[in-house]
Write a protein that holds these residues in place. Structure first.
Motif, short mmCIF file in Angstrom:
data_model
loop_
_atom_site.label_atom_id
_atom_site.label_comp_id
_atom_site.label_asym_id
_atom_site.label_seq_id
_atom_site.Cartn_x
_atom_site.Cartn_y
_atom_site.Cartn_z
N ALA A 231 45.04 39.60 31.03
CA ALA A 231 44.23 38.86 32.00
C ALA A 231 42.75 39.08 31.68
N PRO A 232 41.89 38.21 32.20
CA PRO A 232 40.45 38.43 32.01
C PRO A 232 40.02 39.76 32.62
N ILE A 233 38.94 40.30 32.10
CA ILE A 233 38.32 41.48 32.70
C ILE A 233 37.64 41.03 33.98
N ILE A 234 38.10 41.54 35.12
CA ILE A 234 37.51 41.18 36.40
C ILE A 234 36.37 42.15 36.70
N SER A 235 35.15 41.63 36.85
CA SER A 235 33.99 42.49 37.04
C SER A 235 33.30 42.16 38.36
N VAL A 236 33.11 43.19 39.17
CA VAL A 236 32.34 43.07 40.41
C VAL A 236 31.16 44.05 40.38
N GLY B 80 36.61 40.12 22.43
CA GLY B 80 36.76 38.67 22.58
C GLY B 80 37.57 38.29 23.80
N MET B 81 37.50 39.11 24.86
CA MET B 81 38.26 38.85 26.08
C MET B 81 37.37 38.14 27.09
N PRO B 82 37.92 37.19 27.85
CA PRO B 82 37.13 36.54 28.90
C PRO B 82 36.87 37.47 30.07
N MET B 83 35.84 37.15 30.86
CA MET B 83 35.53 37.89 32.07
C MET B 83 35.59 36.96 33.27
N ALA B 84 36.15 37.45 34.36
CA ALA B 84 36.08 36.76 35.66
C ALA B 84 35.08 37.55 36.50
N ILE B 85 33.99 36.89 36.89
CA ILE B 85 32.85 37.60 37.46
C ILE B 85 32.65 37.25 38.92
N LYS C 203 28.80 39.61 43.56
CA LYS C 203 28.86 40.70 44.53
C LYS C 203 30.27 40.73 45.07
N PHE C 204 30.78 41.94 45.35
CA PHE C 204 32.15 42.03 45.83
C PHE C 204 32.29 41.36 47.19
N GLN C 205 33.17 40.37 47.26
CA GLN C 205 33.60 39.73 48.50
C GLN C 205 35.11 39.79 48.51
N LEU C 206 35.67 40.35 49.55
CA LEU C 206 37.09 40.67 49.57
C LEU C 206 37.96 39.44 49.31
N ASP C 207 37.70 38.34 50.02
CA ASP C 207 38.55 37.16 49.85
C ASP C 207 38.41 36.56 48.46
N ASP C 208 37.19 36.56 47.92
CA ASP C 208 36.98 36.03 46.56
C ASP C 208 37.72 36.88 45.54
N TRP C 209 37.66 38.19 45.72
CA TRP C 209 38.35 39.10 44.79
C TRP C 209 39.86 38.87 44.87
N LEU C 210 40.37 38.74 46.07
CA LEU C 210 41.81 38.50 46.22
C LEU C 210 42.23 37.19 45.56
N ALA C 211 41.38 36.17 45.65
CA ALA C 211 41.70 34.89 45.01
C ALA C 211 41.76 35.03 43.50
N ILE C 212 40.86 35.82 42.91
CA ILE C 212 40.87 36.04 41.47
C ILE C 212 42.13 36.80 41.05
N VAL C 213 42.51 37.80 41.85
CA VAL C 213 43.72 38.57 41.54
C VAL C 213 44.95 37.68 41.58
N GLN C 214 45.03 36.82 42.58
CA GLN C 214 46.18 35.92 42.68
C GLN C 214 46.20 34.91 41.54
N ARG C 215 45.04 34.51 41.06
CA ARG C 215 44.97 33.53 39.98
C ARG C 215 45.36 34.12 38.64
N VAL D 24 46.89 43.34 35.24
CA VAL D 24 47.69 44.56 35.22
C VAL D 24 46.88 45.73 35.78
N ALA D 25 45.60 45.74 35.48
CA ALA D 25 44.70 46.79 35.96
C ALA D 25 43.60 46.15 36.79
N ALA D 26 43.14 46.86 37.82
CA ALA D 26 42.07 46.36 38.67
C ALA D 26 40.98 47.41 38.80
N ASP D 27 39.74 47.00 38.57
CA ASP D 27 38.59 47.88 38.77
C ASP D 27 37.99 47.57 40.13
#
Length: 514
Positions: free
Chosen positions: A214-219, A238-243, A246-258, A262-265
């Protein structure tokens, strides 16, 4: 893509080679419902290099950078690293006057800032200083101000005359500013290359079981080491990032569901918010490990993730001075010890040695004793570095963070940990968050004061109820002398509680305990 700037350090070469290998049509960033391709990154870096060559930077190729966690900002950071220029970070979360003062004090010759930061005052200051100004737009970069060149200065400078070796500074990053003004810390190209390699290894391990990484999710904020530490491995691999800017709970949850990572920072404050939400376990079904750090993690929150959700928590420790993380957990260690050593920041990484010393005498202490944490980190140098943190290390080499030395409250003859007091108050059923600070008191030296955040839908407990709760969970010296409620606790860009702002808040509201 070929840059005309003479890039010769190992870091610049490796990142440049990684960028050249990325397929132009592949996605580099996911941001606000839009995708950015690697070709967009290449174009931005190329234009940035051309613009920077319009200004001679002298023997020290420092470029002031008001960094935001956005795709084109990360692309500019990569461009500075690939061209062996030094990115000198400036926090965007401050007034224009403070930014201008910082630029004047440091004597920068070039400034990169987002289009929204280029107001009239900043532009006037840059013009007055004869500084090159570059604006970051949603899609690329453009010239904002070009100073007049002396007749003897070529209009198109071919690069710095400074030697491009691995010991030179790659980034001047900012500390988190938890207890005072952020400090600018120099990180060499060698250090950043080593931390990037370590992060690549960790990412490879985390994604070993995934059929498609999965993309590297960065908050994390790009202006300090946490954001840099998240972004450079993405380019190197060469990995994509999902950025998220600023951390917003609902936005972060949407990225995780999309993306089903495997790992979450997740920062500790965000983990606490997830704990309060009490979401179904299925929401986190793809996540096999949570990685966190940068601030203390409440034990109850960690227990929720590990025991109720079944997700081990990799709590790590690092600092800007060390160019990133120096303690962490392997997956094998989490499987064996996560329950018995809950709250630990893991063991020292390869190339790192740790010890605990007496803050007063400097004597090295035995296992499980609490004292000043010291570290020797090969990528930084051969010397032991004394931190401002309290910690203990057990007989198996696992380290526990016990608070910052300067935050310790000295009440009479007692040394109190504000972190541990606050942790107990977070257990109160009506409280969403808590912080504790020490205020001066003539007779005892200092007394603890609690600043509390109420949970939605709950009535505010009075002082008598809070004192009864405190007596049940704390020793007598730890019981706060006053309780104050706020809508939210002030936090730094890296989600740590800002004690400086907290003290200022109490002072401004005239809430000094009597």
């Amino acid at each position: 893509m070929k840059l005309t700037h003479n890039a010769s350090s190992a870091l610049a070469t490796s990142l440049g080679n990684a960028l050249a290998q990325c397929a132009t049509s592949d996605t580099a960033f996911y941001f606000k419902d839009r995708e950015y391709r690697w070709q967009d990154v290449r174009n931005t870096i190329s234009i940035l290099d051309q613009l920077l060559r319009k200004q001679p930077l002298g023997d020290s190729p420092r470029v002031a950078f008001i960094a935001r966690s956005r795709p084109m900002h990360i692309s500019c950071l990569w461009g500075l690293l690939i061209s062996d220029r030094c990115a000198s970070m400036i926090h965007c979360y401050q007034s224009t006057a403070k930014i201008i003062n910082d630029i004047r004090k440091e004597g920068y010759r070039a400034l990169i800032a987002d289009q929204q930061d280029w107001n009239e005052d900043l532009l006037a200051a840059v013009q007055d200083m004869g500084c090159l100004g570059i604006a970051i737009t949603e899609h690329s970069v453009k010239l904002r101000h070009c100073p007049e060149q002396d007749a003897a200065t070529p209009a198109d400078v071919k690069g710095s005359t400074a030697p491009q070796d691995d010991s030179a500074t790659a980034i001047e990053t900012l500390s988190s500013g938890t207890t005072g003004a952020p400090k600018r810390i120099q990180l060499s190209r060698r250090n950043l290359a080593a931390s990037t390699a370590a992060a690549k290894q960790a990412l490879t391990q985390m994604n070993a079981s995934a059929s498609q990484p999965a993309p590297i999710i960065s908050v994390l904020p790009l202006s300090n080491i946490s954001g840099v530490y998240a972004s450079t491995p993405a380019l190197a691999m060469g990995m994509p990032m999902a950025i998220l800017e600023k951390f917003q709970l609902d936005d972060w949850l949407a990225i995780v569901q999309r993306f089903k990572p495997v790992a979450a920072d997740i920062p500790p404050a965000a983990m606490a918010a997830l704990h309060q939400r009490q979401l179904p376990k299925e929401v986190f079904s793809s996540i096999k490990v949570v990685r966190t750090g940068a601030a203390p993690l409440d034990r109850e929150v960690q227990a929720y993730f590990q025991n109720e959700l079944g997700i081990p928590v990799n709590l790590s420790y690092g600092a800007s001075e060390f160019c990133g993380v120096i303690t962490s957990w392997s997956m094998a260690e989490l499987a064996e010890y996560s329950a018995s050593k809950m709250g630990s920041c893991g063991r020292a990484l390869p190339g790192v040695e740790l010890r605990i010393s007496d803050p007063d005498t400097g004597a090295v202490l035995a296992a499980n004793a609490v004292g000043r944490l010291e570290a020797k980190v090969n990528r930084v140098g051969p010397d032991w570095i004394a931190t401002s943190d309290q910690a203990r290390i057990d007989e198996d080499g696992f380290m526990w963070f016990e608070g910052r030395l300067e935050e310790t409250i000295f009440r009479g003859g007692f040394k109190l940990s504000p972190l541990l007091i606050a942790e107990q108050f977070r257990r109160h059923p009506a409280l969403a968050d808590a912080a504790v600070i020490g205020v001066d008191e003539p007779r005892l030296g200092q007394i603890p004061v609690a600043v509390l955040v109420l949970k939605a839908g709950h009535s505010q407990p009075d002082n008598d109820e809070l004192n009864r709760f405190a007596r049940d969970h704390l020793s007598a010296p730890e019981i706060p002398s006053a309780y104050y409620f706020v809508d939210e606790l002030p936090r730094t860009a890296s989600y740590k509680i800002s004690l400086l702002e907290l003290k200022n808040l109490i002072s401004e509201l005239h809430k000094t305990p009597k």
